[in-house]
Scaffold this motif. Structure first.
Motif, short mmCIF file in Angstrom:
data_model
loop_
_atom_site.label_atom_id
_atom_site.label_comp_id
_atom_site.label_asym_id
_atom_site.label_seq_id
_atom_site.Cartn_x
_atom_site.Cartn_y
_atom_site.Cartn_z
N ASP A 14 0.85 -1.19 0.00
CA ASP A 14 0.00 0.00 0.00
C ASP A 14 0.89 1.25 0.00
N THR A 15 1.07 1.84 -1.17
CA THR A 15 1.98 2.97 -1.35
C THR A 15 1.59 4.17 -0.50
N ILE A 16 0.31 4.47 -0.43
CA ILE A 16 -0.14 5.62 0.34
C ILE A 16 0.15 5.40 1.82
N TYR A 17 -0.21 4.23 2.35
CA TYR A 17 0.05 3.92 3.75
C TYR A 17 1.55 3.99 4.04
N THR A 18 2.35 3.41 3.15
CA THR A 18 3.80 3.39 3.34
C THR A 18 4.37 4.81 3.38
N LYS A 19 3.95 5.66 2.46
CA LYS A 19 4.44 7.05 2.44
C LYS A 19 4.05 7.78 3.72
N LEU A 20 2.82 7.59 4.17
CA LEU A 20 2.37 8.23 5.41
C LEU A 20 3.18 7.73 6.60
N LEU A 21 3.41 6.43 6.65
CA LEU A 21 4.17 5.86 7.75
C LEU A 21 5.61 6.39 7.77
N ILE A 22 6.23 6.46 6.61
CA ILE A 22 7.59 6.99 6.51
C ILE A 22 7.62 8.44 7.00
N LYS A 23 6.66 9.22 6.54
CA LYS A 23 6.59 10.63 6.94
C LYS A 23 6.42 10.74 8.47
N LEU A 24 5.56 9.93 9.02
CA LEU A 24 5.31 9.92 10.46
C LEU A 24 6.57 9.54 11.23
N LEU A 25 7.24 8.46 10.79
CA LEU A 25 8.44 8.00 11.48
C LEU A 25 9.54 9.06 11.46
N ARG A 26 9.68 9.74 10.33
CA ARG A 26 10.70 10.79 10.21
C ARG A 26 10.32 12.03 11.02
N LEU A 27 9.06 12.43 10.94
CA LEU A 27 8.59 13.61 11.66
C LEU A 27 8.77 13.44 13.16
N LYS A 28 8.41 12.28 13.67
CA LYS A 28 8.53 12.00 15.11
C LYS A 28 9.93 11.54 15.51
N LYS A 29 10.81 11.38 14.51
CA LYS A 29 12.19 10.93 14.76
C LYS A 29 12.22 9.61 15.54
N LEU A 30 11.38 8.67 15.09
CA LEU A 30 11.27 7.38 15.76
C LEU A 30 12.34 6.39 15.32
N CYS A 31 12.97 6.63 14.18
CA CYS A 31 14.05 5.75 13.73
C CYS A 31 15.00 6.54 12.84
N THR A 32 16.18 5.98 12.64
CA THR A 32 17.21 6.66 11.85
C THR A 32 17.05 6.37 10.36
N ASN A 33 16.90 5.10 9.98
CA ASN A 33 16.79 4.69 8.58
C ASN A 33 15.59 3.77 8.39
N ILE A 34 15.07 3.77 7.17
CA ILE A 34 13.89 2.97 6.86
C ILE A 34 14.12 2.18 5.58
N LEU A 35 13.87 0.89 5.65
CA LEU A 35 13.88 0.00 4.48
C LEU A 35 12.42 -0.23 4.08
N VAL A 36 12.13 -0.19 2.78
CA VAL A 36 10.77 -0.43 2.33
C VAL A 36 10.78 -1.48 1.23
N PHE A 37 9.88 -2.46 1.36
CA PHE A 37 9.70 -3.49 0.35
C PHE A 37 8.22 -3.57 0.01
N LYS A 38 7.90 -3.80 -1.27
CA LYS A 38 6.52 -3.82 -1.73
C LYS A 38 5.85 -5.18 -1.55
N ASN A 39 6.66 -6.22 -1.28
CA ASN A 39 6.09 -7.55 -1.05
C ASN A 39 7.10 -8.39 -0.29
N GLY A 40 6.65 -9.53 0.18
CA GLY A 40 7.50 -10.40 0.97
C GLY A 40 8.69 -10.94 0.21
#
Length: 136
Positions: A14-40
């Motif tokens: 879910d591209t929209i959910y993923t983008k929102l989650l990345i934005k949230l994680l960066r905004l709140k500074k919850l993690c340093t780096n993020i890996l994203v995969f579209k499927n298992g």
């Protein structure tokens, strides 16, 4: 102040959910780096191709895994990841994140030893705060 995880992984088509989650994680500074995969399958191939040295540095501390994805779904990922997990020394927390409200999905996820919890989309900010505070 609680240390932030160095690497968080999102496995979700879910591209929209993923983008929102990345934005949230960066905004709140919850993690340093993020890996994203579209499927298992993309994620499994990433983990399988890491050398033993890379596994110490490039394994996420947190994985958020969707269950309903094309090519390789979350259940198939978990089935293959259990063998990889045995070779990983680092602390790792894995959460199934899904829009499914099927009680069987919840039970199935919680019956898998690798899974630390089942989160229903949309996940609240307070839930993310709690997960990231306990992951470190």
């Amino acid at each position: 102040m609680t240390p932030t995880p160095k690497l968080t992984c999102i496995i979700d088509d879910d591209t929209i959910y993923t983008k929102l989650l990345i934005k949230l994680l960066r905004l709140k500074k919850l993690c340093t780096n993020i890996l994203v995969f579209k499927n298992g399958k993309e994620a499994i191939e990433y983990f399988q191709n890491l050398s033993p040295t890379e596994k110490r540095k490039n394994i996420p501390e947190l994985i958020f895994l969707d269950i309903n994805m094309p090519i390789m779904n979350g259940w198939e990922f978990l089935n293959e990841f259990k063998d990889i997990r045995e070779d990983i020394e680092n602390k790792l927390s894995l959460y199934v994140v899904s829009s499914s409200i099927d009680p069987m999905d919840f039970k199935k996820a919680n019956d898998i030893e690798l899974v630390d919890g089942y989160l229903s989309k949309p996940v609240s900010m307070s839930t993310f705060d709690q997960i990231f505070n306990t992951a470190c």
